[in-house]
Motif scaffolding. Structure first.
Motif, PDB file in Angstrom:
ATOM      1  N   ALA A 173       0.820  -1.207   0.000  1.00 49.74           N
ATOM      2  CA  ALA A 173       0.000   0.000   0.000  1.00 49.74           C
ATOM      3  C   ALA A 173       0.854   1.256   0.000  1.00 49.74           C
ATOM      4  O   ALA A 173       0.535   2.241  -0.683  1.00 49.74           O
ATOM      5  N   ASP A 174       1.939   1.242   0.765  1.00 44.71           N
ATOM      6  CA  ASP A 174       2.693   2.463   1.049  1.00 44.71           C
ATOM      7  C   ASP A 174       4.096   2.475   0.450  1.00 44.71           C
ATOM      8  O   ASP A 174       4.963   3.218   0.898  1.00 44.71           O
ATOM      9  N   ARG A 175       4.331   1.639  -0.569  1.00 44.89           N
ATOM     10  CA  ARG A 175       5.633   1.633  -1.229  1.00 44.89           C
ATOM     11  C   ARG A 175       5.461   1.882  -2.720  1.00 44.89           C
ATOM     12  O   ARG A 175       4.524   1.371  -3.349  1.00 44.89           O
ATOM     13  N   ALA A 176       6.370   2.673  -3.292  1.00 44.71           N
ATOM     14  CA  ALA A 176       6.334   2.958  -4.722  1.00 44.71           C
ATOM     15  C   ALA A 176       6.878   1.771  -5.511  1.00 44.71           C
ATOM     16  O   ALA A 176       7.743   1.028  -5.022  1.00 44.71           O
ATOM     17  N   TYR A 177       6.369   1.611  -6.742  1.00 40.62           N
ATOM     18  CA  TYR A 177       6.758   0.491  -7.596  1.00 40.62           C
ATOM     19  C   TYR A 177       7.622   0.944  -8.761  1.00 40.62           C
ATOM     20  O   TYR A 177       7.407   2.012  -9.331  1.00 40.62           O
ATOM     21  N   GLU A 178       8.569   0.080  -9.126  1.00 40.93           N
ATOM     22  CA  GLU A 178       9.314   0.239 -10.365  1.00 40.93           C
ATOM     23  C   GLU A 178       8.451  -0.303 -11.512  1.00 40.93           C
ATOM     24  O   GLU A 178       7.497  -1.056 -11.277  1.00 40.93           O
ATOM     25  N   PRO A 179       8.760   0.045 -12.762  1.00 40.48           N
ATOM     26  CA  PRO A 179       7.966  -0.442 -13.897  1.00 40.48           C
ATOM     27  C   PRO A 179       7.924  -1.963 -14.017  1.00 40.48           C
ATOM     28  O   PRO A 179       6.990  -2.516 -14.589  1.00 40.48           O
TER      29      PRO A 179
ATOM     30  N   PRO B 244      14.197   9.012  -2.940  1.00 39.98           N
ATOM     31  CA  PRO B 244      13.060   9.844  -2.550  1.00 39.98           C
ATOM     32  C   PRO B 244      11.757   9.307  -3.142  1.00 39.98           C
ATOM     33  O   PRO B 244      11.732   8.833  -4.277  1.00 39.98           O
ATOM     34  N   GLY B 245      10.689   9.373  -2.356  1.00 41.29           N
ATOM     35  CA  GLY B 245       9.388   8.940  -2.836  1.00 41.29           C
ATOM     36  C   GLY B 245       9.147   7.450  -2.772  1.00 41.29           C
ATOM     37  O   GLY B 245       8.106   6.967  -3.238  1.00 41.29           O
ATOM     38  N   ALA B 246      10.086   6.709  -2.179  1.00 39.80           N
ATOM     39  CA  ALA B 246       9.929   5.255  -2.107  1.00 39.80           C
ATOM     40  C   ALA B 246       8.808   4.851  -1.164  1.00 39.80           C
ATOM     41  O   ALA B 246       8.154   3.819  -1.360  1.00 39.80           O
ATOM     42  N   VAL B 247       8.584   5.669  -0.128  1.00 39.75           N
ATOM     43  CA  VAL B 247       7.543   5.381   0.857  1.00 39.75           C
ATOM     44  C   VAL B 247       6.457   6.446   0.768  1.00 39.75           C
ATOM     45  O   VAL B 247       6.748   7.649   0.768  1.00 39.75           O
ATOM     46  N   LEU B 248       5.207   6.013   0.681  1.00 36.94           N
ATOM     47  CA  LEU B 248       4.070   6.922   0.555  1.00 36.94           C
ATOM     48  C   LEU B 248       3.466   7.185   1.932  1.00 36.94           C
ATOM     49  O   LEU B 248       3.489   6.314   2.816  1.00 36.94           O
ATOM     50  N   HIS B 249       2.886   8.381   2.105  1.00 35.16           N
ATOM     51  CA  HIS B 249       2.418   8.769   3.433  1.00 35.16           C
ATOM     52  C   HIS B 249       0.978   9.277   3.485  1.00 35.16           C
ATOM     53  O   HIS B 249       0.361   9.243   4.544  1.00 35.16           O
ATOM     54  N   ASP B 250       0.431   9.752   2.381  1.00 39.09           N
ATOM     55  CA  ASP B 250      -0.909  10.338   2.408  1.00 39.09           C
ATOM     56  C   ASP B 250      -1.979   9.251   2.494  1.00 39.09           C
ATOM     57  O   ASP B 250      -2.099   8.427   1.581  1.00 39.09           O
ATOM     58  N   PRO B 251      -2.774   9.212   3.582  1.00 34.71           N
ATOM     59  CA  PRO B 251      -3.753   8.136   3.772  1.00 34.71           C
ATOM     60  C   PRO B 251      -4.771   8.026   2.643  1.00 34.71           C
ATOM     61  O   PRO B 251      -5.095   6.917   2.195  1.00 34.71           O
ATOM     62  N   ASP B 252      -5.289   9.143   2.164  1.00 35.32           N
ATOM     63  CA  ASP B 252      -6.301   9.094   1.105  1.00 35.32           C
ATOM     64  C   ASP B 252      -5.703   8.599  -0.205  1.00 35.32           C
ATOM     65  O   ASP B 252      -6.326   7.813  -0.934  1.00 35.32           O
ATOM     66  N   GLU B 253      -4.485   9.057  -0.510  1.00 36.43           N
ATOM     67  CA  GLU B 253      -3.805   8.606  -1.721  1.00 36.43           C
ATOM     68  C   GLU B 253      -3.522   7.111  -1.656  1.00 36.43           C
ATOM     69  O   GLU B 253      -3.733   6.365  -2.627  1.00 36.43           O
ATOM     70  N   VAL B 254      -3.050   6.662  -0.497  1.00 34.63           N
ATOM     71  CA  VAL B 254      -2.735   5.254  -0.316  1.00 34.63           C
ATOM     72  C   VAL B 254      -3.998   4.400  -0.426  1.00 34.63           C
ATOM     73  O   VAL B 254      -4.003   3.345  -1.065  1.00 34.63           O
ATOM     74  N   ALA B 255      -5.097   4.856   0.194  1.00 33.96           N
ATOM     75  CA  ALA B 255      -6.348   4.097   0.148  1.00 33.96           C
ATOM     76  C   ALA B 255      -6.863   3.966  -1.281  1.00 33.96           C
ATOM     77  O   ALA B 255      -7.291   2.888  -1.708  1.00 33.96           O
ATOM     78  N   ALA B 256      -6.821   5.067  -2.035  1.00 32.06           N
ATOM     79  CA  ALA B 256      -7.280   5.028  -3.430  1.00 32.06           C
ATOM     80  C   ALA B 256      -6.407   4.090  -4.252  1.00 32.06           C
ATOM     81  O   ALA B 256      -6.879   3.370  -5.143  1.00 32.06           O
TER      82      ALA B 256
ATOM     83  N   ARG C  54      -6.632   2.694   8.503  1.00 30.12           N
ATOM     84  CA  ARG C  54      -8.042   3.065   8.689  1.00 30.12           C
ATOM     85  C   ARG C  54      -8.649   3.555   7.375  1.00 30.12           C
ATOM     86  O   ARG C  54      -9.778   3.179   7.022  1.00 30.12           O
ATOM     87  N   ALA C  55      -7.923   4.392   6.651  1.00 31.22           N
ATOM     88  CA  ALA C  55      -8.430   4.906   5.375  1.00 31.22           C
ATOM     89  C   ALA C  55      -8.640   3.772   4.373  1.00 31.22           C
ATOM     90  O   ALA C  55      -9.636   3.751   3.641  1.00 31.22           O
ATOM     91  N   ILE C  56      -7.719   2.822   4.346  1.00 32.75           N
ATOM     92  CA  ILE C  56      -7.851   1.672   3.444  1.00 32.75           C
ATOM     93  C   ILE C  56      -9.085   0.864   3.801  1.00 32.75           C
ATOM     94  O   ILE C  56      -9.902   0.530   2.942  1.00 32.75           O
ATOM     95  N   ARG C  57      -9.234   0.525   5.084  1.00 37.57           N
ATOM     96  CA  ARG C  57     -10.381  -0.282   5.514  1.00 37.57           C
ATOM     97  C   ARG C  57     -11.697   0.424   5.216  1.00 37.57           C
ATOM     98  O   ARG C  57     -12.642  -0.194   4.700  1.00 37.57           O
TER      99      ARG C  57
END
Length: 258
Positions: A167-173, A183-195, A235-238
């Motif tokens: 959910a909270d890690r960026a992907y390579e192609p 930078p940007g490897a770990v995501l933090h925004d709950p709404d962005e992560v949930a979507a 919580r946002a994901i659930r």
């Protein structure tokens, strides 16, 4: 109905040190990857976390790792296949005992950090890990990246391979995870992560760091328990998945509620 498991790395404190709000995360996830003392965790924390998981009906997984407390298991460690096999056997034994005393049982194994990354790519390391799992308990599932050497080894040994997304890690192609050193490897925004998780679960895709679409079909989604926003993200994901008619349920149930 679409179903998905939500897992999290928990029990990652040591002695007086804690990492994350495990009890709050356990109220939201369906599977707990509990540290087994190599990269984090100690006997008291392992047992307490297992008890808390059982009380909530959360499935228990053994979060095995290289022996690297100082580096939190995120540094590659040079070990022979036999040494790694023995280390995983040792960690599984400890976690299985803690789960039994807590009134539950270990139902799957997920390597941590550097061991996860290495064994996903290296067939020799993958074989050592999975051989240990099969030797201890062939009923256990193995949780790892889809298409990884870990899942291939699990299938070879007759274990259940379970693919996971993050959910909270960026992907390579290519579907691998972006290194934490970037930078940007770990995501933090709950709404962005949930979507993002909703898209993974319903479409089986995510947007990679270069903007391309990558396949991430999985039976489980991980949100890291040691992230500062872990509770808010879980919580946002659930809430979003539930609102969209997705049922959260363990992929390998086994906890016994007292």
């Amino acid at each position: 109905m679409t179903t998905i498991d939500l897992n999290s790395d928990l029990g990652e404190g040591y002695g007086v040190w804690t990492a994350g709000d495990d009890w709050a995360v356990l109220d939201l996830v369906t599977s707990a990857n509990i540290a087994c003392g190599a990269h984090a965790g100690d006997p008291t924390i392992m047992l307490a976390t297992a008890r808390a998981a059982v009380a909530r009906g959360v499935a228990i997984g053994a979060h095995v790792a290289y022996r690297d407390l100082a580096g939190f298991g995120r540094r590659p460690v040079h070990v022979t296949p036999d040494e790694l096999h023995a280390d995983v056997v040792h960690q599984l034994g400890a976690m299985a005992a803690a789960a039994t005393v807590a009134g539950g049982r270990v139902t799957y194994v997920k390597p941590h950090g550097a061991l996860y990354n290495t064994a996903c790519a290296d067939p020799v390391q993958a074989e050592a890990v999975v051989r240990a799992v099969a030797d201890v308990d062939p009923s256990l599932a193995v949780l790892a990246l889809p298409g990884s050497e870990l899942l291939a080894a699990a299938e070879h040994h007759g274990l259940r391979p379970v693919a996971e997304a993050f959910a909270d890690r960026a992907y390579e192609p290519d579907g691998s995870l972006v290194s934490r050193s970037r930078p940007g490897a770990v995501l933090h925004d709950p709404d962005e992560v949930a979507a993002r998780v909703l898209r993974m679960v319903t479409d089986g895709t995510a947007i990679a760091v270069d903007g391309s679409e990558v396949r991430v079909a999985a039976e489980s989604v991980c949100v890291h328990g040691d992230s500062p926003g872990a509770v808010a993200m879980a919580r946002a994901i659930r809430e979003l998945l539930t609102a969209e008619g997705v049922e959260l349920t363990p992929f390998a149930p086994g906890a016994t509620t007292p």
